[in-house]
Design a protein around this motif. Structure first.
Motif, short mmCIF file in Angstrom:
data_model
loop_
_atom_site.label_atom_id
_atom_site.label_comp_id
_atom_site.label_asym_id
_atom_site.label_seq_id
_atom_site.Cartn_x
_atom_site.Cartn_y
_atom_site.Cartn_z
N THR A 139 0.83 -1.21 0.00
CA THR A 139 0.00 0.00 0.00
C THR A 139 0.86 1.26 0.00
OG1 THR A 139 -1.81 -1.11 1.15
CG2 THR A 139 -1.72 1.28 1.32
N TYR A 143 1.28 4.52 -2.71
CA TYR A 143 1.14 5.92 -2.27
C TYR A 143 2.42 6.70 -2.57
CZ TYR A 143 -3.35 5.59 0.14
OH TYR A 143 -4.69 5.46 0.43
N LEU A 147 -0.02 7.33 -6.37
CA LEU A 147 -1.21 6.64 -6.84
C LEU A 147 -1.93 5.97 -5.66
CD1 LEU A 147 0.50 4.85 -9.86
CD2 LEU A 147 -0.96 6.86 -10.01
N THR A 148 -3.12 5.46 -5.94
CA THR A 148 -3.82 4.65 -4.94
C THR A 148 -4.10 3.24 -5.47
OG1 THR A 148 -5.97 5.50 -5.70
CG2 THR A 148 -4.92 6.64 -3.83
N THR A 149 -3.93 3.06 -6.78
CA THR A 149 -4.11 1.75 -7.41
C THR A 149 -2.89 1.42 -8.25
OG1 THR A 149 -6.53 1.94 -7.48
CG2 THR A 149 -5.50 0.41 -9.03
N PHE A 166 -5.67 -1.88 -4.77
CA PHE A 166 -6.80 -1.16 -5.35
C PHE A 166 -7.34 -0.16 -4.35
CE2 PHE A 166 -11.46 -0.84 -6.07
CZ PHE A 166 -11.41 -0.14 -7.27
N GLU A 167 -7.29 1.11 -4.72
CA GLU A 167 -7.78 2.20 -3.86
C GLU A 167 -7.21 2.08 -2.44
OE1 GLU A 167 -9.37 4.84 -4.86
OE2 GLU A 167 -9.48 4.10 -6.92
N GLY A 168 -5.92 1.78 -2.37
CA GLY A 168 -5.24 1.75 -1.08
C GLY A 168 -5.36 0.43 -0.32
N LEU A 285 -10.11 -4.53 -13.65
CA LEU A 285 -9.02 -3.88 -12.92
C LEU A 285 -7.66 -4.09 -13.59
CD1 LEU A 285 -8.01 -2.38 -10.37
CD2 LEU A 285 -8.06 -4.58 -9.17
N ASP A 345 -7.58 11.82 5.55
CA ASP A 345 -8.41 10.63 5.77
C ASP A 345 -7.70 9.55 6.57
OD1 ASP A 345 -10.34 11.89 4.31
OD2 ASP A 345 -9.92 10.81 2.44
#
Length: 369
Positions: A139, A143, A147-149, A166-168, A285, A345
């Motif tokens: 993860t 980052y 990116l997050t993915t 995927f999305e973190g 994906l 977040d």
């Protein structure tokens, strides 16, 4: 989550520890994750006073010390020595009081919950840190690339982990380990030197580091003339050795393990591992993952690796891919942790000392699943 002082960022590797502050763009300190005690103790620790050497200090006195690697295959296996390293990071490397600093720390992509609970116990009860966040290296690598993915290829000393994000969030069922990493490359070089009756020239572990870091490379096309790729290396004793064979074949090991090690192995070629991992993910994906392949870790700095990886994957799947390369790819995970620490977040995944005191193990399991 806002803190009064910059957050301490730790990336615990099997080979190196990287430590610094989230306000910086590079670690303050990078040192070997090794703890050394005098040989004469022979395991009788605590019976008399003795000096403990950590990191590069231990490597300098390697002949007089019994060495311990507290992180093996990305997992913490010796907690007393790991605690000594963390103490060393705060008081010797960063010169920061742990009770004043929140900490964000990387963990292996397959780290068990017991490891996270034990880490919290040390940071809250022994080091008295005000807050802790533990995130998987995959993860953080994504980052660290903005990116997050993406697909993280964490190329360390003990293991090469390939895992989609995927999305973190980690896609754990698509996790692949190639079983080929820095240790196997070092072993191949030693074996090759022994076959050439040059084993005695490798007087120090630093000699292997020098060969790997300064000489090993990867070509786009393995059909080449030896005359164009001569390689010499100056060892610690001043001897100059021709390492052309080792420099070329050690890098090729990542891409053609069967050719070099034989077919009776469980090694996976790096491009095949990438394709296998992505093919396990949803078809919707896969395009996004092929467009964000992120090598990181010490081995990812080998010259030519990214170009060769891109070519071989494209040849395998017959479509264009994108390998995202950073000139300091060995710090991508650390940079990702520093980035993550500043995200608004991210406050939901920190555990504070008060939460730990109030809820104990339950809050750790809720936050760090």
């Amino acid at each position: 989550m806002a803190f009064e002082k910059p957050v301490v960022v730790l990336d615990n590797g099997s080979y190196n520890i990287k430590a610094g502050f989230a306000c910086d763009n590079h670690p303050v300190s990078i040192f070997r994750s090794i703890v050394g005690r005098p040989n004469y103790l022979r395991g009788s620790y605590g019976n008399e006073y003795y000096d403990v050497f950590i990191g590069d200090d231990a490597m300098e006195k390697i002949e007089d010390l019994e060495l311990n690697h507290p992180v093996v295959n990305g997992k913490i296996v010796h907690w007393d020595n790991m605690e000594r390293i963390w103490h060393h990071v705060f008081y010797r490397e960063l010169k920061a009081a742990p009770e004043d600093r929140a900490v964000i720390m990387s963990c292996s992509n397959t780290a068990p919950m017991d490891e996270k609970i034990k880490s919290c116990e040390i940071f809250f009860e022994t080091l008295n840190c005000p807050a802790l966040c533990i995130q998987a290296q995959g993860t953080l690598a994504v980052y660290g690339s903005g990116l997050t993915t993406g697909l993280c290829i964490d190329m360390g000393y003990d293991t090469v982990d390939i895992i989609p994000v995927f999305e973190g969030g980690l896609i754990k069922y698509a996790h692949i380990q190639t079983q080929l990493a820095g240790a196997q490359i070092s072993d191949y070089i030693k074996h090759s030197f022994n076959e050439r009756s040059l084993g005695g020239t490798l007087k120090s572990p630093k000699d292997l580091d020098t060969i790997v870091k300064q000489c090993v490379y990867i070509t786009k096309d393995i059909a080449m003339s030896k005359e164009n790729y001569t390689k010499n290396c100056t060892l610690s004793n001043g001897e100059v050795v021709d390492v052309f064979n080792e420099a070329f074949m050690a890098g090729e090991l990542l891409f053609q393990p069967d050719l070099i090690m034989g077919k009776e192995t469980n090694y996976t070629a790096l491009p095949k591992g990438v394709v296998q991992s992505i093919s396990k993910c949803d078809s919707e994906l896969q395009t996004a993952l092929y467009e964000a392949i992120i090598p990181c870790g010490g081995l990812s700095t080998l010259p030519g690796l990214n170009e060769r990886l891109e070519l071989e994957i494209e040849d395998e799947i017959h479509r264009p891919v994108k390998v995202i390369f950073s000139p300091e790819s060995y710090t991508v995970i650390w940079l990702g942790a520093a980035t993550f620490a500043g995200l608004p977040d991210a406050k939901n995944v920190w555990v504070t000392q008060k939460q730990y005191e109030d809820y104990g193990v339950r809050i750790i399991k809720n936050k760090f699943m």
